[in-house]
Motif scaffolding. Structure first.
Motif, PDB file in Angstrom:
ATOM      1  N   ASP A  11       0.811  -1.213   0.000  1.00  0.00           N
ATOM      2  CA  ASP A  11       0.000   0.000   0.000  1.00  0.00           C
ATOM      3  C   ASP A  11       0.847   1.267   0.000  1.00  0.00           C
ATOM      4  O   ASP A  11       0.327   2.367  -0.193  1.00  0.00           O
ATOM      5  CB  ASP A  11      -0.929   0.018   1.218  1.00  0.00           C
ATOM      6  N   LEU A  12       2.149   1.115   0.221  1.00  0.00           N
ATOM      7  CA  LEU A  12       3.066   2.253   0.178  1.00  0.00           C
ATOM      8  C   LEU A  12       3.850   2.298  -1.131  1.00  0.00           C
ATOM      9  O   LEU A  12       4.764   3.108  -1.279  1.00  0.00           O
ATOM     10  CB  LEU A  12       4.031   2.202   1.368  1.00  0.00           C
ATOM     11  N   GLY A  13       3.516   1.404  -2.062  1.00  0.00           N
ATOM     12  CA  GLY A  13       4.173   1.407  -3.367  1.00  0.00           C
ATOM     13  C   GLY A  13       5.263   0.376  -3.537  1.00  0.00           C
ATOM     14  O   GLY A  13       5.888   0.311  -4.601  1.00  0.00           O
ATOM     15  N   VAL A  14       5.506  -0.438  -2.515  1.00  0.00           N
ATOM     16  CA  VAL A  14       6.490  -1.519  -2.624  1.00  0.00           C
ATOM     17  C   VAL A  14       5.848  -2.654  -3.427  1.00  0.00           C
ATOM     18  O   VAL A  14       4.702  -3.023  -3.159  1.00  0.00           O
ATOM     19  CB  VAL A  14       6.901  -2.015  -1.216  1.00  0.00           C
ATOM     20  N   PRO A  15       6.538  -3.242  -4.406  1.00  0.00           N
ATOM     21  CA  PRO A  15       5.911  -4.291  -5.237  1.00  0.00           C
ATOM     22  C   PRO A  15       5.839  -5.644  -4.535  1.00  0.00           C
ATOM     23  O   PRO A  15       6.137  -6.685  -5.116  1.00  0.00           O
ATOM     24  CB  PRO A  15       6.818  -4.337  -6.471  1.00  0.00           C
ATOM     25  N   GLN A  16       5.424  -5.641  -3.282  1.00  0.00           N
ATOM     26  CA  GLN A  16       5.414  -6.847  -2.446  1.00  0.00           C
ATOM     27  C   GLN A  16       4.374  -6.681  -1.344  1.00  0.00           C
ATOM     28  O   GLN A  16       4.322  -5.645  -0.678  1.00  0.00           O
ATOM     29  CB  GLN A  16       6.804  -7.032  -1.812  1.00  0.00           C
ATOM     30  N   HIS A  17       3.549  -7.710  -1.156  1.00  0.00           N
ATOM     31  CA  HIS A  17       2.663  -7.741   0.001  1.00  0.00           C
ATOM     32  C   HIS A  17       3.498  -8.153   1.214  1.00  0.00           C
ATOM     33  O   HIS A  17       3.970  -9.290   1.298  1.00  0.00           O
ATOM     34  CB  HIS A  17       1.511  -8.720  -0.220  1.00  0.00           C
ATOM     35  N   ARG A  18       3.678  -7.227   2.130  1.00  0.00           N
ATOM     36  CA  ARG A  18       4.527  -7.462   3.309  1.00  0.00           C
ATOM     37  C   ARG A  18       3.918  -6.680   4.466  1.00  0.00           C
ATOM     38  O   ARG A  18       4.088  -5.459   4.552  1.00  0.00           O
ATOM     39  CB  ARG A  18       5.962  -6.994   3.028  1.00  0.00           C
ATOM     40  N   VAL A  19       3.179  -7.365   5.306  1.00  0.00           N
ATOM     41  CA  VAL A  19       2.484  -6.689   6.410  1.00  0.00           C
ATOM     42  C   VAL A  19       3.450  -6.568   7.591  1.00  0.00           C
ATOM     43  O   VAL A  19       3.989  -7.568   8.079  1.00  0.00           O
ATOM     44  CB  VAL A  19       1.223  -7.466   6.822  1.00  0.00           C
ATOM     45  N   ARG A  20       3.648  -5.335   8.035  1.00  0.00           N
ATOM     46  CA  ARG A  20       4.591  -5.069   9.112  1.00  0.00           C
ATOM     47  C   ARG A  20       4.013  -4.059  10.101  1.00  0.00           C
ATOM     48  O   ARG A  20       3.126  -3.275   9.782  1.00  0.00           O
ATOM     49  CB  ARG A  20       5.921  -4.533   8.548  1.00  0.00           C
ATOM     50  N   LEU A  21       4.559  -4.108  11.311  1.00  0.00           N
ATOM     51  CA  LEU A  21       4.217  -3.172  12.373  1.00  0.00           C
ATOM     52  C   LEU A  21       5.269  -2.071  12.414  1.00  0.00           C
ATOM     53  O   LEU A  21       6.468  -2.360  12.516  1.00  0.00           O
ATOM     54  CB  LEU A  21       4.178  -3.915  13.717  1.00  0.00           C
ATOM     55  N   PHE A  22       4.819  -0.825  12.313  1.00  0.00           N
ATOM     56  CA  PHE A  22       5.691   0.328  12.503  1.00  0.00           C
ATOM     57  C   PHE A  22       5.237   1.046  13.764  1.00  0.00           C
ATOM     58  O   PHE A  22       4.090   1.517  13.843  1.00  0.00           O
ATOM     59  CB  PHE A  22       5.625   1.274  11.300  1.00  0.00           C
ATOM     60  N   LEU A  23       6.121   1.109  14.749  1.00  0.00           N
ATOM     61  CA  LEU A  23       5.830   1.819  15.988  1.00  0.00           C
ATOM     62  C   LEU A  23       6.445   3.210  15.915  1.00  0.00           C
ATOM     63  O   LEU A  23       7.655   3.348  15.682  1.00  0.00           O
ATOM     64  CB  LEU A  23       6.409   1.064  17.185  1.00  0.00           C
ATOM     65  N   VAL A  24       5.616   4.225  16.080  1.00  0.00           N
ATOM     66  CA  VAL A  24       6.074   5.613  16.067  1.00  0.00           C
ATOM     67  C   VAL A  24       6.146   6.074  17.519  1.00  0.00           C
ATOM     68  O   VAL A  24       5.124   6.177  18.204  1.00  0.00           O
ATOM     69  CB  VAL A  24       5.128   6.506  15.249  1.00  0.00           C
TER      70      VAL A  24
END
Length: 307
Positions: free
Chosen positions: A148-161
């Protein structure tokens, strides 16, 4: 120009994304000499340290605005098993405490921590977040499919801000158009072998037949594990998650080959020309462990937009 340090830097996904977002990475660390060697090759202006970050001397790390970190995920990932009492996995989970130590010493304005979503299911996650909050940081979790950010790969990750703010900072991460795997797959290059040959697993042959029924003579498919089930994937959609081992195979008529190291780096959104080892295995290991640079860039850009 904002400055950053990169913990568990690997091949440099965070650092490459940060550079694209206009951030200067001052210092990077990893415990694996090969990763440090190639991060240094791609980021020669960054100070590098090869060490176990449990033993880091934070007083020798330059002051910075942003802490970037990707603690070891293997102890949390469903792909590798998560059981408590496994010394290897318990040790890998403990790497997250290096983030707390770094924050305690330097107190940067922001930290961005990437991991698998299962990181939040860790038995010590409440204690970890409590430690971060005791240092004055708010914790804002974002679960993101990097496609969903434009990377050509489905890769679900957690980003902690993590921010020193009155309330957790939730970023506005705009959904980009998905990029097809066909954008980086080369069906004319590489070393191909016959699909039907001695030793080929029956499950592999079944995936090929199922893939042909759905997609014709040219597609990609998981070579092992559950992946996309017992079939292939359309090359007009992003590829599935890149792992540290050879997982994806290209099928062309009666031949097949595994995804190349350069294709794996492209699937991760590393720029063309990224320096890497000659070793396919080492490159795949670092690619599978990396933050997709474009995802890191988008998260940082959203952070700056929210500031």
């Amino acid at each position: 120009m904002p400055t950053a340090i990169d913990l568990f830097a690997g091949l440099g996904g965070w650092s490459t994304g940060a550079r694209a977002a206009g951030v200067q990475v001052l210092w990077a660390a990893n415990h694996w000499p090969i990763a440090v060697e190639w991060h240094s090759a791609n980021h020669p202006d960054t100070l590098h340290v090869c060490q176990d970050l449990h033993q880091a001397r934070w007083d020798q790390v330059p002051a910075h605005d942003i802490l970037l970190a990707s603690p070891c995920c293997q102890g949390h990932s469903k792909a590798r098993g998560q059981a408590n009492g496994n010394p290897q996995h318990d040790a890998s989970r403990s790497t997250a405490w290096a983030v707390v130590s770094a924050l305690e010493f330097h107190r940067p304005g922001v930290a961005l921590v990437e991991n698998v979503p299962e990181f939040a299911d860790w038995a010590l996650y409440p204690a970890w977040t409590a430690a971060v909050q005791a240092l004055g940081y708010q914790v804002a979790p974002h679960i993101v499919d990097c496609a969903d950010l434009g990377v050509p790969q489905h890769r679900v990750r957690l980003f902690l801000v993590l921010t020193r703010s009155k309330a957790p900072l939730m970023l506005e991460l705009h959904r980009r158009q998905h990029v097809a795997a066909s954008s980086f797959l080369d069906f004319e290059g590489g070393k191909w072998s016959p699909i039907v040959k001695d030793g080929r697993a029956a499950a592999t042959l079944q995936r090929v037949e199922n893939g042909r029924a759905r997609f014709g003579e040219q597609f990609i498919m998981p070579y092992y594990g559950k992946g996309s089930g017992l079939t292939g994937r359309d090359t007009n959609r992003p590829i599935g998650t890149i792992t540290t081992l050879d997982r994806w195979a290209l099928v062309r008529g009666d031949e097949m080959r595994m995804l190349s190291a350069n294709e794996a780096l492209a699937a991760m959104s590393f720029p063309v020309g990224t320096l890497r080892p000659n070793s396919h295995r080492q490159t795949m290991h670092m690619a599978g462990n990396a933050v997709p640079p474009l995802a890191g860039q988008r998260v940082l850009e959203a952070l700056f937009a929210a500031a």
